[in-house]
Design an enzyme around this catalytic site. Structure first.
Site, PDB file in Angstrom:
ATOM      1  CG  HIS A 146      -1.916   1.064   1.298  1.00  0.00           C
ATOM      2  ND1 HIS A 146      -2.970   1.039   2.173  1.00  0.00           N
ATOM      3  CD2 HIS A 146      -2.040   2.232   0.621  1.00  0.00           C
ATOM      4  CE1 HIS A 146      -3.697   2.138   2.030  1.00  0.00           C
ATOM      5  NE2 HIS A 146      -3.136   2.875   1.095  1.00  0.00           N
TER       6      HIS A 146
ATOM      7  N   GLY B 174      -9.925   8.277  -2.345  1.00  0.00           N
ATOM      8  CA  GLY B 174     -10.691   9.517  -2.186  1.00  0.00           C
ATOM      9  C   GLY B 174     -11.691   9.343  -1.062  1.00  0.00           C
TER      10      GLY B 174
ATOM     11  CD  GLU C 195      -7.020   5.659   6.907  1.00  0.00           C
ATOM     12  OE1 GLU C 195      -6.035   5.837   7.622  1.00  0.00           O
ATOM     13  OE2 GLU C 195      -7.105   6.102   5.738  1.00  0.00           O
TER      14      GLU C 195
ATOM     15  CG  ASP D 296       0.325   8.894   1.482  1.00  0.00           C
ATOM     16  OD1 ASP D 296       0.464   8.800   0.253  1.00  0.00           O
ATOM     17  OD2 ASP D 296      -0.765   8.820   2.059  1.00  0.00           O
TER      18      ASP D 296
END
Length: 301
Positions: A16, A156, A186, A265
Protein backbone atom coordinates in the site's frame (compact mmCIF):
# COMPACT_ATOMS: atom_id res chain seq x y z
CA UNK A 1 12.53 -4.64 22.39
CA UNK A 2 13.02 -5.71 18.80
CA UNK A 3 14.61 -3.56 16.12
CA UNK A 4 13.68 -2.83 12.53
CA UNK A 5 16.90 -4.54 11.41
CA UNK A 6 15.50 -7.86 12.64
CA UNK A 7 12.82 -7.74 9.91
CA UNK A 8 14.96 -6.62 6.97
CA UNK A 9 15.92 -10.17 6.04
CA UNK A 10 12.28 -11.20 5.63
CA UNK A 11 10.69 -11.38 2.19
CA UNK A 12 8.70 -8.22 2.90
CA UNK A 13 6.10 -6.49 0.77
CA UNK A 14 4.95 -2.89 0.74
CA UNK A 15 1.41 -3.49 -0.49
CA UNK A 16 0.00 0.00 0.00
CA UNK A 17 2.18 2.79 -1.34
CA UNK A 18 1.21 5.97 -3.15
CA UNK A 19 4.38 6.56 -5.08
CA UNK A 20 3.85 10.31 -5.40
CA UNK A 21 4.31 10.52 -1.59
CA UNK A 22 6.18 7.30 -0.94
CA UNK A 23 9.64 8.69 -0.31
CA UNK A 24 11.33 9.73 2.92
CA UNK A 25 10.71 13.33 3.93
CA UNK A 26 14.45 14.03 3.99
CA UNK A 27 14.83 12.98 0.34
CA UNK A 28 11.78 15.04 -0.61
CA UNK A 29 13.16 18.17 1.06
CA UNK A 30 16.46 17.81 -0.75
CA UNK A 31 14.67 17.54 -4.09
CA UNK A 32 11.90 20.10 -3.47
CA UNK A 33 14.19 22.74 -2.02
CA UNK A 34 11.91 23.67 0.89
CA UNK A 35 10.61 22.42 4.22
CA UNK A 36 6.92 22.09 5.00
CA UNK A 37 6.20 24.07 8.21
CA UNK A 38 5.65 22.03 11.39
CA UNK A 39 6.01 18.75 9.54
CA UNK A 40 5.78 15.78 9.82
CA UNK A 41 3.26 15.60 12.65
CA UNK A 42 -0.07 13.99 13.53
CA UNK A 43 -2.87 15.42 11.41
CA UNK A 44 -6.54 16.18 11.90
CA UNK A 45 -7.64 13.48 9.48
CA UNK A 46 -7.56 13.42 5.70
CA UNK A 47 -8.79 17.00 5.40
CA UNK A 48 -5.62 18.47 6.88
CA UNK A 49 -3.47 16.05 4.92
CA UNK A 50 -5.06 17.17 1.66
CA UNK A 51 -4.54 20.80 2.64
CA UNK A 52 -0.79 20.19 2.92
CA UNK A 53 -0.78 18.35 -0.40
CA UNK A 54 -2.66 21.22 -2.06
CA UNK A 55 -0.48 23.94 -0.55
CA UNK A 56 2.96 22.33 -0.86
CA UNK A 57 3.46 19.04 -2.66
CA UNK A 58 1.10 19.31 -5.62
CA UNK A 59 2.31 22.76 -6.74
CA UNK A 60 5.93 21.53 -6.69
CA UNK A 61 5.21 18.81 -9.25
CA UNK A 62 4.73 20.37 -12.68
CA UNK A 63 6.59 18.39 -15.34
CA UNK A 64 7.19 14.84 -16.49
CA UNK A 65 10.69 15.09 -15.06
CA UNK A 66 9.23 16.08 -11.67
CA UNK A 67 6.91 13.08 -11.71
CA UNK A 68 9.71 10.70 -12.63
CA UNK A 69 11.88 12.05 -9.80
CA UNK A 70 9.03 11.61 -7.28
CA UNK A 71 8.38 8.02 -8.29
CA UNK A 72 12.09 7.20 -8.36
CA UNK A 73 12.62 8.54 -4.83
CA UNK A 74 9.78 6.37 -3.55
CA UNK A 75 11.13 3.23 -5.19
CA UNK A 76 14.61 3.96 -3.85
CA UNK A 77 13.22 4.44 -0.34
CA UNK A 78 11.65 0.96 -0.52
CA UNK A 79 14.91 -0.54 -1.79
CA UNK A 80 16.78 1.10 1.11
CA UNK A 81 14.41 -0.65 3.55
CA UNK A 82 15.12 -4.01 1.87
CA UNK A 83 11.52 -4.32 0.67
CA UNK A 84 11.32 -7.25 -1.73
CA UNK A 85 7.96 -6.58 -3.44
CA UNK A 86 6.61 -3.07 -4.01
CA UNK A 87 2.99 -2.54 -5.06
CA UNK A 88 2.87 1.19 -5.72
CA UNK A 89 0.17 3.32 -7.29
CA UNK A 90 0.89 5.89 -9.98
CA UNK A 91 -1.87 8.46 -10.17
CA UNK A 92 -3.67 8.72 -13.51
CA UNK A 93 -3.61 12.52 -13.15
CA UNK A 94 0.13 12.50 -13.86
CA UNK A 95 -0.75 12.04 -17.54
CA UNK A 96 -1.44 15.78 -17.56
CA UNK A 97 2.08 16.53 -16.27
CA UNK A 98 3.59 14.23 -18.89
CA UNK A 99 1.84 15.98 -21.75
CA UNK A 100 0.34 12.85 -23.30
CA UNK A 101 -0.63 9.33 -22.39
CA UNK A 102 2.18 7.98 -24.58
CA UNK A 103 4.79 9.95 -22.62
CA UNK A 104 3.22 8.80 -19.37
CA UNK A 105 3.34 5.13 -20.33
CA UNK A 106 6.91 5.47 -21.62
CA UNK A 107 7.92 6.93 -18.24
CA UNK A 108 6.28 4.02 -16.38
CA UNK A 109 8.15 1.59 -18.62
CA UNK A 110 11.47 3.39 -18.00
CA UNK A 111 11.01 3.12 -14.24
CA UNK A 112 10.31 -0.58 -14.44
CA UNK A 113 13.37 -1.21 -16.58
CA UNK A 114 15.58 0.94 -14.30
CA UNK A 115 14.65 -0.71 -10.99
CA UNK A 116 13.35 -4.21 -11.78
CA UNK A 117 16.73 -5.80 -11.09
CA UNK A 118 16.72 -4.35 -7.54
CA UNK A 119 13.12 -4.85 -6.43
CA UNK A 120 9.99 -6.64 -7.65
CA UNK A 121 7.78 -3.85 -8.94
CA UNK A 122 4.04 -4.15 -9.44
CA UNK A 123 2.74 -0.79 -10.53
CA UNK A 124 -0.90 0.08 -9.94
CA UNK A 125 -3.01 2.62 -11.77
CA UNK A 126 -4.27 5.01 -9.10
CA UNK A 127 -7.54 6.87 -9.58
CA UNK A 128 -9.01 9.55 -7.36
CA UNK A 129 -12.79 9.63 -7.05
CA UNK A 130 -12.77 13.41 -7.44
CA UNK A 131 -10.63 13.42 -10.61
CA UNK A 132 -12.25 14.22 -13.96
CA UNK A 133 -14.34 11.13 -14.74
CA UNK A 134 -14.29 11.87 -18.47
CA UNK A 135 -10.49 11.66 -18.49
CA UNK A 136 -10.53 8.50 -16.37
CA UNK A 137 -12.92 6.84 -18.81
CA UNK A 138 -10.67 7.86 -21.71
CA UNK A 139 -7.29 7.04 -20.19
CA UNK A 140 -7.85 4.11 -17.82
CA UNK A 141 -8.60 1.47 -20.49
CA UNK A 142 -5.50 2.47 -22.47
CA UNK A 143 -3.34 2.27 -19.34
CA UNK A 144 -4.75 -1.10 -18.29
CA UNK A 145 -4.36 -2.57 -21.77
CA UNK A 146 -0.73 -1.40 -21.93
CA UNK A 147 0.27 -4.31 -19.62
CA UNK A 148 2.41 -1.91 -17.57
CA UNK A 149 0.07 -2.03 -14.57
CA UNK A 150 -0.51 -5.10 -12.45
CA UNK A 151 -3.11 -3.44 -10.22
CA UNK A 152 -5.77 -0.77 -10.03
CA UNK A 153 -6.68 1.34 -7.00
CA UNK A 154 -9.47 3.81 -6.26
CA UNK A 155 -9.09 6.37 -3.49
CA UNK A 156 -10.69 9.52 -2.19
CA UNK A 157 -13.71 10.06 0.06
CA UNK A 158 -14.83 6.70 1.48
CA UNK A 159 -18.43 7.08 0.41
CA UNK A 160 -20.59 4.67 -1.54
CA UNK A 161 -22.25 7.34 -3.69
CA UNK A 162 -20.92 7.26 -7.24
CA UNK A 163 -18.78 4.15 -7.02
CA UNK A 164 -20.86 2.51 -9.76
CA UNK A 165 -19.26 5.03 -12.14
CA UNK A 166 -16.02 3.04 -11.85
CA UNK A 167 -17.48 -0.47 -12.07
CA UNK A 168 -16.84 -0.89 -15.81
CA UNK A 169 -13.17 -0.06 -15.28
CA UNK A 170 -12.91 -2.69 -12.57
CA UNK A 171 -14.68 -5.18 -14.81
CA UNK A 172 -12.09 -4.50 -17.51
CA UNK A 173 -9.28 -4.92 -14.99
CA UNK A 174 -10.72 -8.27 -13.94
CA UNK A 175 -10.97 -9.43 -17.54
CA UNK A 176 -7.33 -8.48 -18.07
CA UNK A 177 -6.18 -10.32 -14.95
CA UNK A 178 -5.28 -7.09 -13.18
CA UNK A 179 -5.53 -6.99 -9.39
CA UNK A 180 -8.47 -4.92 -8.12
CA UNK A 181 -7.92 -2.79 -5.01
CA UNK A 182 -9.81 0.12 -3.49
CA UNK A 183 -9.56 2.33 -0.44
CA UNK A 184 -12.36 1.73 2.02
CA UNK A 185 -12.81 1.09 5.70
CA UNK A 186 -10.18 3.38 7.15
CA UNK A 187 -12.83 5.88 8.24
CA UNK A 188 -15.94 4.11 6.92
CA UNK A 189 -17.87 1.20 8.40
CA UNK A 190 -18.23 -2.51 7.71
CA UNK A 191 -21.23 -1.99 5.43
CA UNK A 192 -19.19 0.21 3.11
CA UNK A 193 -16.44 -2.41 3.02
CA UNK A 194 -18.98 -5.05 1.98
CA UNK A 195 -20.47 -2.74 -0.63
CA UNK A 196 -17.10 -2.02 -2.25
CA UNK A 197 -16.30 -5.74 -2.31
CA UNK A 198 -19.56 -6.51 -4.10
CA UNK A 199 -19.47 -3.65 -6.63
CA UNK A 200 -15.83 -4.05 -7.62
CA UNK A 201 -15.29 -7.78 -6.90
CA UNK A 202 -12.17 -6.72 -5.02
CA UNK A 203 -9.06 -8.83 -4.70
CA UNK A 204 -7.59 -6.62 -1.98
CA UNK A 205 -8.62 -3.70 0.22
CA UNK A 206 -6.53 -0.70 1.16
CA UNK A 207 -7.12 -0.32 4.93
CA UNK A 208 -10.43 -2.14 5.59
CA UNK A 209 -10.39 -1.52 9.35
CA UNK A 210 -14.14 -1.00 9.45
CA UNK A 211 -14.63 -4.70 8.72
CA UNK A 212 -13.51 -5.50 12.28
CA UNK A 213 -16.91 -4.19 13.47
CA UNK A 214 -18.84 -7.03 11.81
CA UNK A 215 -18.19 -10.78 11.96
CA UNK A 216 -20.26 -11.34 8.80
CA UNK A 217 -18.10 -8.96 6.76
CA UNK A 218 -14.91 -10.46 8.19
CA UNK A 219 -16.17 -13.88 7.11
CA UNK A 220 -16.79 -12.61 3.57
CA UNK A 221 -13.24 -11.29 3.43
CA UNK A 222 -11.83 -14.56 4.73
CA UNK A 223 -13.96 -16.74 2.45
CA UNK A 224 -12.88 -14.74 -0.61
CA UNK A 225 -9.26 -14.68 0.54
CA UNK A 226 -9.20 -10.90 0.19
CA UNK A 227 -6.02 -9.37 1.53
CA UNK A 228 -6.16 -6.20 3.63
CA UNK A 229 -3.26 -3.85 3.02
CA UNK A 230 -2.98 -1.92 6.27
CA UNK A 231 -0.70 0.94 7.28
CA UNK A 232 -0.82 1.18 11.08
CA UNK A 233 1.21 4.40 11.24
CA UNK A 234 -1.19 6.11 8.83
CA UNK A 235 -4.12 5.17 11.06
CA UNK A 236 -2.30 6.65 14.07
CA UNK A 237 -1.06 9.84 12.37
CA UNK A 238 -4.50 10.55 10.91
CA UNK A 239 -6.08 9.84 14.32
CA UNK A 240 -8.24 6.96 13.10
CA UNK A 241 -6.70 4.86 15.88
CA UNK A 242 -5.67 6.45 19.18
CA UNK A 243 -3.08 3.90 20.30
CA UNK A 244 -1.18 1.33 18.28
CA UNK A 245 -1.76 -1.30 20.96
CA UNK A 246 -5.54 -0.97 20.34
CA UNK A 247 -5.34 -1.28 16.54
CA UNK A 248 -8.22 -3.36 15.08
CA UNK A 249 -5.84 -5.18 12.74
CA UNK A 250 -5.26 -7.71 15.53
CA UNK A 251 -8.98 -8.58 15.47
CA UNK A 252 -8.76 -9.05 11.71
CA UNK A 253 -5.60 -11.13 11.98
CA UNK A 254 -7.11 -13.34 14.68
CA UNK A 255 -10.13 -13.89 12.41
CA UNK A 256 -7.82 -15.54 9.88
CA UNK A 257 -7.75 -12.66 7.40
CA UNK A 258 -4.59 -12.12 5.37
CA UNK A 259 -2.91 -8.80 6.14
CA UNK A 260 -0.04 -7.06 4.38
CA UNK A 261 1.67 -3.94 5.65
CA UNK A 262 2.09 -0.75 3.67
CA UNK A 263 3.75 2.63 4.10
CA UNK A 264 0.85 4.47 2.40
CA UNK A 265 2.52 7.91 2.26
CA UNK A 266 5.99 7.49 3.78
CA UNK A 267 6.72 11.19 3.41
CA UNK A 268 3.79 12.05 5.71
CA UNK A 269 3.94 9.17 8.16
CA UNK A 270 7.64 8.44 8.42
CA UNK A 271 7.73 4.71 9.23
CA UNK A 272 9.11 2.10 6.86
CA UNK A 273 7.88 -1.49 6.60
CA UNK A 274 10.62 -2.86 8.84
CA UNK A 275 10.06 -0.10 11.40
CA UNK A 276 6.32 -0.81 11.51
CA UNK A 277 7.02 -4.53 11.99
CA UNK A 278 9.10 -3.65 15.04
CA UNK A 279 6.48 -1.18 16.28
CA UNK A 280 3.76 -3.84 16.23
CA UNK A 281 5.85 -6.11 18.43
CA UNK A 282 7.19 -3.45 20.78
CA UNK A 283 3.74 -2.07 21.58
CA UNK A 284 2.55 -5.58 22.51
CA UNK A 285 -0.10 -5.89 19.80
CA UNK A 286 1.63 -8.83 18.07
CA UNK A 287 4.39 -11.24 18.92
CA UNK A 288 7.45 -11.36 16.69
CA UNK A 289 6.36 -14.78 15.41
CA UNK A 290 2.94 -13.37 14.50
CA UNK A 291 4.49 -10.50 12.55
CA UNK A 292 6.72 -12.95 10.70
CA UNK A 293 3.66 -15.12 9.97
CA UNK A 294 1.77 -12.06 8.72
CA UNK A 295 4.64 -11.07 6.46
CA UNK A 296 5.09 -14.60 5.12
CA UNK A 297 1.41 -15.13 4.37
CA UNK A 298 1.03 -11.73 2.71
CA UNK A 299 3.55 -12.50 -0.03
CA UNK A 300 2.02 -13.76 -3.23
CA UNK A 301 2.76 -17.30 -4.31
Amino acid sequence: MVTAAEFKNLHTIDAHNHLNLGMTYSSYVQWAGFYIPNFPRPLAGLTEMHEIIGDYTRPRTKTENDVEHLLSMSIESAIADHVHDLEGSIDIGFIIHCGSIDHFLAMVDRLHQKYSSQITLRFELGMGKTFDLTKINEWAPICLESKLFQGIDLYGPEVEDGIEDFKHIYDLAGNLGIKRKAHVGEFSDAHSVERFIEVFNLDEIQHGLGAAQDEHVMQIIKDRNIRLNITPISNIMLKRVKRLEDHPMKTLFDAGIRIALGTDDLMFFGRTISEQCADLVNCGLFTKDEVIKMATESVEA
